[in-house]
Design a protein around this motif. Structure first.
Motif, PDB file in Angstrom:
ATOM      1  N   THR A 301      19.110   0.128   1.718  1.00 37.05           N
ATOM      2  CA  THR A 301      18.186  -0.922   2.124  1.00 37.05           C
ATOM      3  C   THR A 301      17.034  -0.385   2.957  1.00 37.05           C
ATOM      4  O   THR A 301      16.090  -1.121   3.252  1.00 37.05           O
ATOM      5  N   GLY A 302      17.119   0.883   3.347  1.00 33.43           N
ATOM      6  CA  GLY A 302      16.071   1.498   4.137  1.00 33.43           C
ATOM      7  C   GLY A 302      16.264   2.991   4.192  1.00 33.43           C
ATOM      8  O   GLY A 302      17.248   3.533   3.670  1.00 33.43           O
ATOM      9  N   PRO A 303      15.328   3.711   4.816  1.00 32.55           N
ATOM     10  CA  PRO A 303      15.429   5.172   4.894  1.00 32.55           C
ATOM     11  C   PRO A 303      16.699   5.599   5.614  1.00 32.55           C
ATOM     12  O   PRO A 303      17.160   4.940   6.548  1.00 32.55           O
ATOM     13  N   VAL A 304      17.261   6.711   5.190  1.00 30.91           N
ATOM     14  CA  VAL A 304      18.407   7.300   5.869  1.00 30.91           C
ATOM     15  C   VAL A 304      17.911   8.455   6.735  1.00 30.91           C
ATOM     16  O   VAL A 304      17.462   9.477   6.212  1.00 30.91           O
ATOM     17  N   ASP A 305      17.968   8.263   8.040  1.00 26.33           N
ATOM     18  CA  ASP A 305      17.668   9.346   8.978  1.00 26.33           C
ATOM     19  C   ASP A 305      18.900  10.251   8.986  1.00 26.33           C
ATOM     20  O   ASP A 305      19.894   9.970   9.637  1.00 26.33           O
ATOM     21  N   PHE A 410       4.978   7.827   5.267  1.00 21.46           N
ATOM     22  CA  PHE A 410       5.723   7.347   4.111  1.00 21.46           C
ATOM     23  C   PHE A 410       7.205   7.242   4.477  1.00 21.46           C
ATOM     24  O   PHE A 410       7.694   7.973   5.341  1.00 21.46           O
ATOM     25  N   LYS A 411       7.908   6.375   3.785  1.00 18.45           N
ATOM     26  CA  LYS A 411       9.343   6.216   4.023  1.00 18.45           C
ATOM     27  C   LYS A 411      10.115   6.897   2.898  1.00 18.45           C
ATOM     28  O   LYS A 411       9.806   6.721   1.719  1.00 18.45           O
ATOM     29  N   TYR A 412      11.144   7.667   3.301  1.00 15.33           N
ATOM     30  CA  TYR A 412      11.890   8.512   2.371  1.00 15.33           C
ATOM     31  C   TYR A 412      13.352   8.076   2.323  1.00 15.33           C
ATOM     32  O   TYR A 412      13.938   7.709   3.341  1.00 15.33           O
ATOM     33  N   MET A 413      13.941   8.181   1.131  1.00 16.58           N
ATOM     34  CA  MET A 413      15.365   7.874   0.997  1.00 16.58           C
ATOM     35  C   MET A 413      16.193   8.810   1.877  1.00 16.58           C
ATOM     36  O   MET A 413      17.038   8.370   2.658  1.00 16.58           O
ATOM     37  N   PHE A 414      15.963  10.098   1.743  1.00 12.53           N
ATOM     38  CA  PHE A 414      16.631  11.111   2.561  1.00 12.53           C
ATOM     39  C   PHE A 414      15.583  11.739   3.478  1.00 12.53           C
ATOM     40  O   PHE A 414      14.704  12.464   3.020  1.00 12.53           O
ATOM     41  N   ILE A 441      12.427  12.603  -0.623  1.00 13.17           N
ATOM     42  CA  ILE A 441      13.011  13.542   0.338  1.00 13.17           C
ATOM     43  C   ILE A 441      11.929  14.065   1.270  1.00 13.17           C
ATOM     44  O   ILE A 441      10.866  14.511   0.817  1.00 13.17           O
ATOM     45  N   ARG A 442      12.213  14.015   2.575  1.00 10.80           N
ATOM     46  CA  ARG A 442      11.351  14.686   3.552  1.00 10.80           C
ATOM     47  C   ARG A 442      12.173  15.798   4.199  1.00 10.80           C
ATOM     48  O   ARG A 442      13.234  15.538   4.782  1.00 10.80           O
ATOM     49  N   LEU A 443      11.697  17.020   4.099  1.00  5.69           N
ATOM     50  CA  LEU A 443      12.442  18.181   4.583  1.00  5.69           C
ATOM     51  C   LEU A 443      12.316  18.327   6.095  1.00  5.69           C
ATOM     52  O   LEU A 443      11.442  17.741   6.739  1.00  5.69           O
ATOM     53  N   SER A 444      13.190  19.143   6.648  1.00  5.04           N
ATOM     54  CA  SER A 444      13.172  19.416   8.084  1.00  5.04           C
ATOM     55  C   SER A 444      11.971  20.293   8.434  1.00  5.04           C
ATOM     56  O   SER A 444      11.407  20.973   7.565  1.00  5.04           O
ATOM     57  N   PRO A 445      11.554  20.302   9.708  1.00  4.77           N
ATOM     58  CA  PRO A 445      10.395  21.113  10.090  1.00  4.77           C
ATOM     59  C   PRO A 445      10.599  22.610   9.897  1.00  4.77           C
ATOM     60  O   PRO A 445       9.630  23.349   9.769  1.00  4.77           O
ATOM     61  N   ALA A 446      11.852  23.075   9.909  1.00  7.05           N
ATOM     62  CA  ALA A 446      12.131  24.501   9.722  1.00  7.05           C
ATOM     63  C   ALA A 446      13.427  24.638   8.934  1.00  7.05           C
ATOM     64  O   ALA A 446      14.209  23.698   8.806  1.00  7.05           O
ATOM     65  N   GLY A 464       7.589  12.891  -3.951  1.00  6.24           N
ATOM     66  CA  GLY A 464       8.928  13.277  -4.358  1.00  6.24           C
ATOM     67  C   GLY A 464       9.609  14.052  -3.239  1.00  6.24           C
ATOM     68  O   GLY A 464      10.580  13.605  -2.645  1.00  6.24           O
ATOM     69  N   ILE A 465       9.091  15.243  -2.943  1.00  4.49           N
ATOM     70  CA  ILE A 465       9.587  16.068  -1.841  1.00  4.49           C
ATOM     71  C   ILE A 465       8.405  16.417  -0.946  1.00  4.49           C
ATOM     72  O   ILE A 465       7.401  16.961  -1.420  1.00  4.49           O
TER      73      ILE A 465
END
Length: 761
Positions: A301-305, A410-414, A441-446, A464-465
């Motif tokens: 229902t929303g982004p997963v942090d 933007f809002k990401y699933m993961f 997907i949004r990746l980690s900063p490192a 996408g990523i």
């Protein structure tokens, strides 16, 4: 299950005819009074209903009858105590099964129920059967749940109510009825047998762990109910959830033998929460390297942090994988993009920092940055609210000074951006079904070596990523499909991008990518792009096309090979240089484009498949190989396969080095370019200087900077027909475009030569 049979437990107390010295008028504990010789008790040898029995006169308010012997009570066992009673004379009492609960060291277990339901005798001579069930767990039908601390009981009955009456009691029976609580043909350990209570508030962590300790290879059953766990619980046996559990966010349920999403979804009664708790367990070493979704669909229902789901970890670097299922976004406002505009200052000497940022508290980490002089895929990597500074993933090419920037979150699933670093994490055989609601997907900063394998990224709204830092180092994207949500849109109206990479060593292999604005922006070096099919056309006749692959660094050290590049192009740019003018270094260098299929249809004639776009002056080509490619345009010709976009600056062709553009095929492409370029030149009239014009055949419109060979095809003759054998010398970089070569002879001659010229040195 019957412990009398399986373990030879002695449950039945002796018959009354054996003597009343083992029958207490108190609790049955050692030292309590017995009925042996009591005036209120007598043995009846031949009652018409009972045969031998006990006759007892009620003289106390609660007349107790307890067996002095200890009847054992084991965890998971349930005992039924029965007696048949009838009134003989006097006042009619009430009768109930009763017992004294004992534990280790012959201690009394307080606070538990020690009496069963009461039955009032209503007539004389009527035989009434009373019973009650005693056990360790609060199972259905259990009258006296004593918990796991109880190990035995003194069993019997009570007479209550009016005194003075006389009753006769048949021998008391105690039987193991545990089988009534077992599922047919199943080997289960029920957590309620160990004190678990499904009331949603009682802490059941100790009961769950006690059941796990006792399971001994059997499965654990969590029956219907809501079971609260206030601490981390690790279960090392398979678990069946008919009920659900609740627990604090920072506490973990580690199901080491049932570690899969379907079990966690059943455990928490909610797919989204079950996924978060399963991921939490995965990152906390739940004896598994991967989380199997079991082919299930997880609705979000929303982004997963992803980091918030694991509050005890801020970084992680052990291989972990999510596999085998579908993640689907449900519509809702939680996916809405947050847009913030804010004034900030940029100094090219501090190339990854925005300073004096207004309203910085409202700018999210991970937001896309837009503004004048900002290249594509620039994100907020981190922020220092106190200092008013934002750190960016890339420099800005022409943004010196102060301006108003736009930040789009933007809002990401993961969303992995909450981790400071995440390495060796993978997703395989999963469909990320964004449904045009969100990004994927949004990746980690490192971090390093994130992998996406055999996955579908379906209809992402924006991205996408996204990499907001260096969490894309060594990224592997293999055998995936990226399906755009913008397929119906014409090319200029598309805004979505399949992926971006900031760090080095990206591997994009064997993917299929449909109708995004761009397939990938690669800002690092040492990339391999191989075997992909990415296409971006529309149905507009003579329409524009956007870049499919963007190389955003000058020294890219990249190989692009064996791809099908369909109605889009490769763009090589330096839009992420803070000082885009060339001052030192290798300039546009180290790029190999080989054995690809390039196809376009219904495009404008100025469309090209390979475009170099410098955002500053002084740059040149230095080590470029374009070999073995197939260039084809359908439904119309194009002018050339390659070109320089001079929107900001051209290239310095006086410095071109090591360019190989050969072995390619051209169909419906007007300029069949090559370097080295072989040209036949026929001089029909005698002249001392022959001007050889390559037309448009030198790649990128380069200069004629070298001649490898000149060979006469037939005789070189004077105007009178006399043969000459002298060789000419070559004057390079002639003509207005500096692409012609003058062959200078010692006298005026004519004939035909084949010349091989170069645009590089």
């Amino acid at each position: 299950m019957n412990k009398v049979i399986t373990e030879g437990l002695a449950l039945m107390p002796p018959v009354f005819s054996g003597g009343l010295d083992v029958w207490s008028s108190g609790d049955g504990v050692p030292g309590s009074d017995t009925y042996d010789g009591a005036v209120s008790a007598a043995l009846v040898p031949a009652d018409a209903d009972f045969g031998g029995c006990l006759e007892l006169q009620k003289t106390d308010a609660t007349q107790k009858l307890r067996y002095i012997g200890q009847t054992p009570l084991l965890p998971g066992c349930y005992l039924q105590v029965k007696a048949r009673v009838k009134a003989v004379s006097g006042a009619l009492p009430s009768v109930r099964i009763a017992a004294w609960a004992g534990g280790f060291g012959n201690s009394h277990i307080g606070g538990v129920v020690e009496t069963g339901p009461s039955t009032t005798l209503t007539s004389y001579g009527e035989v009434v059967e009373i019973s009650a069930i005693i056990g360790t767990g609060a199972r259905g039908g259990v009258d006296m749940p004593w918990g796991t601390s109880a190990t035995y009981g003194h069993m019997g009955l009570d007479l209550t109510g009016a005194t003075g009456g006389v009753v006769r009691i048949n021998d008391i029976e105690i039987t193991d009825i545990t089988s009534a609580y077992l599922r047919d043909m199943l080997s289960l350990v029920d957590v309620t047998d160990f004190g678990a209570v499904g009331d949603g508030s009682t802490n059941n962590a100790p009961a769950f762990e006690a059941a796990d300790d006792a399971a001994d290879g059997r499965r654990i059953l969590v029956p219907a109910g809501s079971y609260y766990l206030d601490d981390t619980v690790s279960l090392n046996h398979q678990v069946v959830f008919e009920g659900t559990v609740t627990m604090p966010t920072d506490k973990m349920l580690l199901l080491t033998k049932s570690f899969d999403f379907p079990t966690y979804a059943a455990a928490f009664g909610d797919e989204e929460l079950g996924f978060k708790k399963a991921f939490q367990a995965l990152i906390n070493n739940a004896d598994h390297e991967s989380l199997d979704l079991g082919g299930r669909k997880v609705s979000l229902t929303g982004p997963v942090d992803m980091q918030a789901a694991v509050p005890n970890k801020t970084s992680y670097a052990t291989r972990r994988v999510i596999r085998n299922g579908q993640i689907e976004a449900q519509s809702g406002t939680a996916w809405d993009t947050v847009t913030v505009t804010s004034q900030a200052t940029y100094d090219p000497n501090d190339s990854r920092t925005l300073s004096s940022v207004a309203d910085i508290a409202n700018i999210p980490v991970g937001a896309l940055v837009e503004g004048s002089g900002v290249g594509r895929e620039v994100y907020v990597k981190s922020k220092n609210t106190g200092a008013g500074e934002l750190t960016l993933n890339a420099p800005l090419y022409d943004a010196a000074g102060t301006q108003v920037f736009t930040f789009k979150d933007f809002k990401y699933m993961f969303d992995f951006s909450g981790f400071s670093a995440l390495s060796k994490f993978g997703i395989t055989e999963v469909e990320l079904q964004c449904n045009s609601h969100c990004s994927a997907i949004r990746l980690s900063p490192a971090g390093s070596v994130f992998s996406l394998t055999n996955c579908f990224v379906s209809r992402p709204k924006d991205r996408g990523i996204s990499s907001i830092g260096t969490g894309c180092q060594g990224i592997l994207v293999d055998n995936c499909q990226f399906l755009s949500s913008e397929e119906p849109e014409d090319v200029p109206d598309r805004t979505s991008i399949a992926l971006n990479v900031n760090a080095n060593d990206a591997k994009l292999r064997n993917n299929r990518v449909t109708k995004f604005r761009h397939f990938a922006l690669l800002a690092g070096g040492n990339n391999t792009v191989a075997g992909n099919h990415f296409f971006q056309g529309d149905s507009v006749a003579g329409g524009v096309r956007t870049a499919g692959l963007i190389l955003a660094s000058t020294y890219c050290s990249t190989t692009v090979s064996d791809n099908y590049i369909d109605n889009c192009f490769i763009e090589w740019t330096n839009e992420q240089d803070a000082t885009p003018d060339f001052t030192s270094g290798f300039s546009f260098s180290s790029f190999s484009i080989s054995d690809n299929v390039f196809l376009s249809g219904d495009v404008a004639p100025w469309f090209s498949y390979i475009v170099v776009k410098s955002h500053g002056s002084g740059h040149y080509l230095n080590g470029v190989s374009v070999c073995g490619n197939k260039f084809r345009s359908i439904n119309g010709n194009i002018d050339r396969a390659e070109r320089v976009d001079t929107s900001f600056a051209g290239l310095d062709f006086s410095r071109t080095k090591n360019v190989f553009f050969e072995g390619n095929t051209f169909h419906n492409v007007s300029a069949a370019v090559s370097n080295p370029l072989r040209i036949r030149h026929e001089q029909s009239s005698a002249a001392k200087t022959w001007t050889v014009d390559p037309g448009d055949a030198l790649p990128f419109g380069g200069r004629s900077r070298g001649v490898d060979s000149v060979i006469a095809l037939g005789a070189i003759t004077t105007s009178g027909g006399s043969s000459r054998y002298a060789m000419p010398y070559a004057d390079l970089e002639q003509g207005s475009n500096e692409d012609q070569v003058d062959l200078v002879w010692e006298e005026a001659v004519k004939g035909e030569v084949q010349l091989t010229m170069r645009m590089d040195k």
